[in-house]
Design a protein around this motif. Structure first.
Motif, PDB file in Angstrom:
ATOM      1  N   MET A   1      13.395   0.104  -2.889  1.00  0.00           N
ATOM      2  CA  MET A   1      13.912  -0.984  -2.070  1.00  0.00           C
ATOM      3  C   MET A   1      15.161  -1.568  -2.713  1.00  0.00           C
ATOM      4  N   ALA A   2      16.232  -1.642  -1.924  1.00  0.00           N
ATOM      5  CA  ALA A   2      17.503  -2.144  -2.437  1.00  0.00           C
ATOM      6  C   ALA A   2      17.429  -3.650  -2.656  1.00  0.00           C
ATOM      7  N   VAL A   3      17.977  -4.087  -3.781  1.00  0.00           N
ATOM      8  CA  VAL A   3      18.089  -5.506  -4.093  1.00  0.00           C
ATOM      9  C   VAL A   3      19.559  -5.809  -4.363  1.00  0.00           C
ATOM     10  N   SER A   4      20.100  -6.799  -3.672  1.00  0.00           N
ATOM     11  CA  SER A   4      21.496  -7.159  -3.842  1.00  0.00           C
ATOM     12  C   SER A   4      21.590  -8.516  -4.531  1.00  0.00           C
ATOM     13  N   HIS A   5      22.762  -8.781  -5.100  1.00  0.00           N
ATOM     14  CA  HIS A   5      22.979 -10.019  -5.843  1.00  0.00           C
ATOM     15  C   HIS A   5      24.314 -10.619  -5.397  1.00  0.00           C
ATOM     16  N   ARG A   6      24.352 -11.931  -5.316  1.00  0.00           N
ATOM     17  CA  ARG A   6      25.604 -12.598  -4.940  1.00  0.00           C
ATOM     18  C   ARG A   6      25.561 -14.045  -5.415  1.00  0.00           C
ATOM     19  N   THR A   7      26.701 -14.705  -5.314  1.00  0.00           N
ATOM     20  CA  THR A   7      26.806 -16.114  -5.661  1.00  0.00           C
ATOM     21  C   THR A   7      27.253 -16.890  -4.436  1.00  0.00           C
ATOM     22  N   ILE A   8      26.570 -17.991  -4.154  1.00  0.00           N
ATOM     23  CA  ILE A   8      26.937 -18.873  -3.048  1.00  0.00           C
ATOM     24  C   ILE A   8      27.387 -20.208  -3.627  1.00  0.00           C
ATOM     25  N   ARG A   9      28.550 -20.644  -3.214  1.00  0.00           N
ATOM     26  CA  ARG A   9      29.075 -21.927  -3.687  1.00  0.00           C
ATOM     27  C   ARG A   9      28.546 -23.043  -2.797  1.00  0.00           C
ATOM     28  N   THR A  10      27.931 -24.032  -3.394  1.00  0.00           N
ATOM     29  CA  THR A  10      27.458 -25.206  -2.657  1.00  0.00           C
ATOM     30  C   THR A  10      28.118 -26.447  -3.257  1.00  0.00           C
ATOM     31  N   PRO A  11      28.046 -27.582  -2.577  1.00  0.00           N
ATOM     32  CA  PRO A  11      28.623 -28.798  -3.164  1.00  0.00           C
ATOM     33  C   PRO A  11      27.979 -29.173  -4.500  1.00  0.00           C
ATOM     34  N   GLN A  12      26.730 -28.739  -4.713  1.00  0.00           N
ATOM     35  CA  GLN A  12      26.019 -29.115  -5.934  1.00  0.00           C
ATOM     36  C   GLN A  12      26.318 -28.180  -7.101  1.00  0.00           C
ATOM     37  N   ARG A  16      23.460 -18.436  -8.059  1.00  0.00           N
ATOM     38  CA  ARG A  16      23.313 -16.984  -8.147  1.00  0.00           C
ATOM     39  C   ARG A  16      21.974 -16.605  -7.542  1.00  0.00           C
ATOM     40  N   LEU A  17      21.970 -15.584  -6.674  1.00  0.00           N
ATOM     41  CA  LEU A  17      20.739 -15.210  -5.999  1.00  0.00           C
ATOM     42  C   LEU A  17      20.563 -13.702  -5.950  1.00  0.00           C
ATOM     43  N   SER A  18      19.323 -13.300  -5.732  1.00  0.00           N
ATOM     44  CA  SER A  18      18.962 -11.910  -5.500  1.00  0.00           C
ATOM     45  C   SER A  18      18.152 -11.857  -4.220  1.00  0.00           C
ATOM     46  N   GLN A  19      18.336 -10.776  -3.448  1.00  0.00           N
ATOM     47  CA  GLN A  19      17.533 -10.627  -2.237  1.00  0.00           C
ATOM     48  C   GLN A  19      17.270  -9.156  -1.952  1.00  0.00           C
ATOM     49  N   SER A  20      16.088  -8.892  -1.394  1.00  0.00           N
ATOM     50  CA  SER A  20      15.727  -7.541  -0.996  1.00  0.00           C
ATOM     51  C   SER A  20      16.079  -7.344   0.473  1.00  0.00           C
ATOM     52  N   SER A  21      15.967  -6.113   0.951  1.00  0.00           N
ATOM     53  CA  SER A  21      16.390  -5.797   2.319  1.00  0.00           C
ATOM     54  C   SER A  21      15.215  -5.560   3.251  1.00  0.00           C
ATOM     55  N   GLY A  22      14.036  -6.058   2.900  1.00  0.00           N
ATOM     56  CA  GLY A  22      12.888  -5.906   3.773  1.00  0.00           C
ATOM     57  C   GLY A  22      13.115  -6.571   5.126  1.00  0.00           C
ATOM     58  N   PRO A  23      12.476  -6.075   6.191  1.00  0.00           N
ATOM     59  CA  PRO A  23      12.748  -6.564   7.545  1.00  0.00           C
ATOM     60  C   PRO A  23      11.952  -7.789   7.965  1.00  0.00           C
ATOM     61  N   GLY A  24      10.934  -8.160   7.222  1.00  0.00           N
ATOM     62  CA  GLY A  24      10.049  -9.238   7.643  1.00  0.00           C
ATOM     63  C   GLY A  24      10.617 -10.620   7.442  1.00  0.00           C
ATOM     64  N   VAL A  25       9.804 -11.635   7.760  1.00  0.00           N
ATOM     65  CA  VAL A  25      10.223 -13.027   7.616  1.00  0.00           C
ATOM     66  C   VAL A  25      10.721 -13.276   6.188  1.00  0.00           C
ATOM     67  N   PRO A  26      11.836 -13.990   6.013  1.00  0.00           N
ATOM     68  CA  PRO A  26      12.324 -14.261   4.658  1.00  0.00           C
ATOM     69  C   PRO A  26      11.311 -15.055   3.845  1.00  0.00           C
ATOM     70  N   ASP A  45       9.318  -6.226  -7.515  1.00  0.00           N
ATOM     71  CA  ASP A  45       8.830  -4.887  -7.823  1.00  0.00           C
ATOM     72  C   ASP A  45       7.442  -4.689  -7.211  1.00  0.00           C
ATOM     73  N   SER A  46       7.340  -4.947  -5.919  1.00  0.00           N
ATOM     74  CA  SER A  46       6.061  -4.847  -5.224  1.00  0.00           C
ATOM     75  C   SER A  46       6.320  -4.568  -3.748  1.00  0.00           C
ATOM     76  N   PRO A  47       5.278  -4.274  -2.978  1.00  0.00           N
ATOM     77  CA  PRO A  47       5.461  -4.059  -1.534  1.00  0.00           C
ATOM     78  C   PRO A  47       6.029  -5.264  -0.797  1.00  0.00           C
ATOM     79  N   LEU A  48       5.943  -6.456  -1.380  1.00  0.00           N
ATOM     80  CA  LEU A  48       6.519  -7.632  -0.733  1.00  0.00           C
ATOM     81  C   LEU A  48       8.005  -7.443  -0.455  1.00  0.00           C
ATOM     82  N   ALA A  49       8.726  -6.826  -1.389  1.00  0.00           N
ATOM     83  CA  ALA A  49      10.170  -6.663  -1.249  1.00  0.00           C
ATOM     84  C   ALA A  49      10.530  -5.686  -0.143  1.00  0.00           C
ATOM     85  N   ALA A  50       9.647  -4.723   0.110  1.00  0.00           N
ATOM     86  CA  ALA A  50       9.897  -3.767   1.185  1.00  0.00           C
ATOM     87  C   ALA A  50       9.526  -4.337   2.544  1.00  0.00           C
ATOM     88  N   ALA A  51       8.552  -5.239   2.556  1.00  0.00           N
ATOM     89  CA  ALA A  51       8.076  -5.797   3.823  1.00  0.00           C
ATOM     90  C   ALA A  51       8.865  -7.018   4.256  1.00  0.00           C
TER      91      ALA A  51
END
Length: 288
Positions: A1-12, A16-26, A45-51
């Motif tokens: 399962m692919a995991v991507s990483h990125r940075t989001i700028r907020t006012p606070q 830095r975040l990581s997210q998997s590409s599973g299709p289910g509810v975030p 590293d579990s089926p949660l990331a795929a689901a």
């Protein structure tokens, strides 16, 4: 399962975040004080990331995120929740299951009080207490180790002790460095804010929640009073207050084999409620 990483700028802060590409509810995972998104490795590293679309981010002042731009405001529970809300908006998430551990649990409750995307809330090591010092005394054990929660500067010995309290003897070697990296101004600000009753009344938020609430704790948690959870009048409580055997403050890490199926099942319950529109409490009582 692919995991991507990125940075989001907020006012606070820059988050830095990581997210998997599973299709289910975030599933949004919020870590505790002195930790980082790396603590959720056993969920990624579990089926949660795929689901599901697993999303974990470093809170301001933690991990690879920047320190807060305005520590006095952004390091309160309300300020941390605002940064989480900004992240949800930046990712375009309009509905998610949010899991919060320890400090992250308190941030998650505050987030649920202000952002409509929270469709389900799971808490671990985070008693939803009423405002002020008496509320905290009811939910947490009062002992000397609790002083670490508010100590601004950690020695190596402090970090070692805090690591043991959080993870027992199961910590990854990287966790100590993460504890020492944390901006100590956050610990003082969070504790001060909870003692003075700033932010939402967390007990009230949980008891009056219109969305499912799951409570999962380790049987040997050194910080929280497990009996406190039984005093909550939570009409949307999912199943019952779950206790994971052989675990302390971080059962999602210590006993991921038992925790992950609970999180998966809870996510299914949240999705089911959205589909049929029936409140969880009504279905459990057989009236829906």
């Amino acid at each position: 399962m692919a995991v991507s990483h990125r940075t989001i700028r907020t006012p606070q802060a820059d988050l830095r975040l990581s997210q998997s590409s599973g299709p289910g509810v975030p599933l949004v995972l919020i870590h505790g004080s002195g930790s980082s998104r790396a603590v959720f490795a056993r969920q990624f590293d579990s089926p949660l990331a795929a689901a599901h679309r697993l999303i974990a981010f470093d809170l301001p002042g933690h991990g690879e995120s920047s320190d807060a731009r305005d520590p006095a405001t952004d390091y309160t529970i309300a300020g941390l929740a605002q940064s989480a809300a900004q992240l949800l908006d930046g990712l375009g998430i309009d509905r998610a299951v949010v899991f919060g551990w320890s400090l992250g649990g308190h941030v998650a409750i505050e987030l649920a009080s202000l952002h409509p995307a929270v469709g389900g809330l799971m808490l671990t090591g985070a008693p939803p207490v009423s405002k002020g010092p008496f509320g905290m005394l009811r939910g947490f054990h009062a002992h000397w180790d609790m002083l670490l929660a508010s100590k601004k500067t950690y020695s190596e010995r402090d970090a070692e002790r805090f690591e043991t309290l959080c993870f027992g003897d199961t910590a990854d070697p990287s966790f100590r460095k993460t504890i020492l990296r944390t901006d100590g101004r956050l610990r003082a600000a969070v504790t001060r804010g909870m003692l003075t009753g700033k932010g939402a009344d967390q007990r009230q938020v949980v008891e009056q929640a219109a969305f499912p609430v799951a409570i999962v704790n380790g049987e040997n948690d050194p910080f929280v009073r497990l009996g406190y959870f039984e005093t909550l009048a939570c009409g949307s409580l999912w199943e019952q207050c779950h206790i994971i055997s052989g675990a302390g403050h971080s059962p999602f890490w210590e006993r991921a084999d038992l925790f992950n199926p609970l999180l998966a099942r809870f996510a299914e319950a949240v999705v089911a409620q959205r589909v049929d529109g029936t409140p969880l409490a009504s279905r459990q009582a057989g009236t829906g």
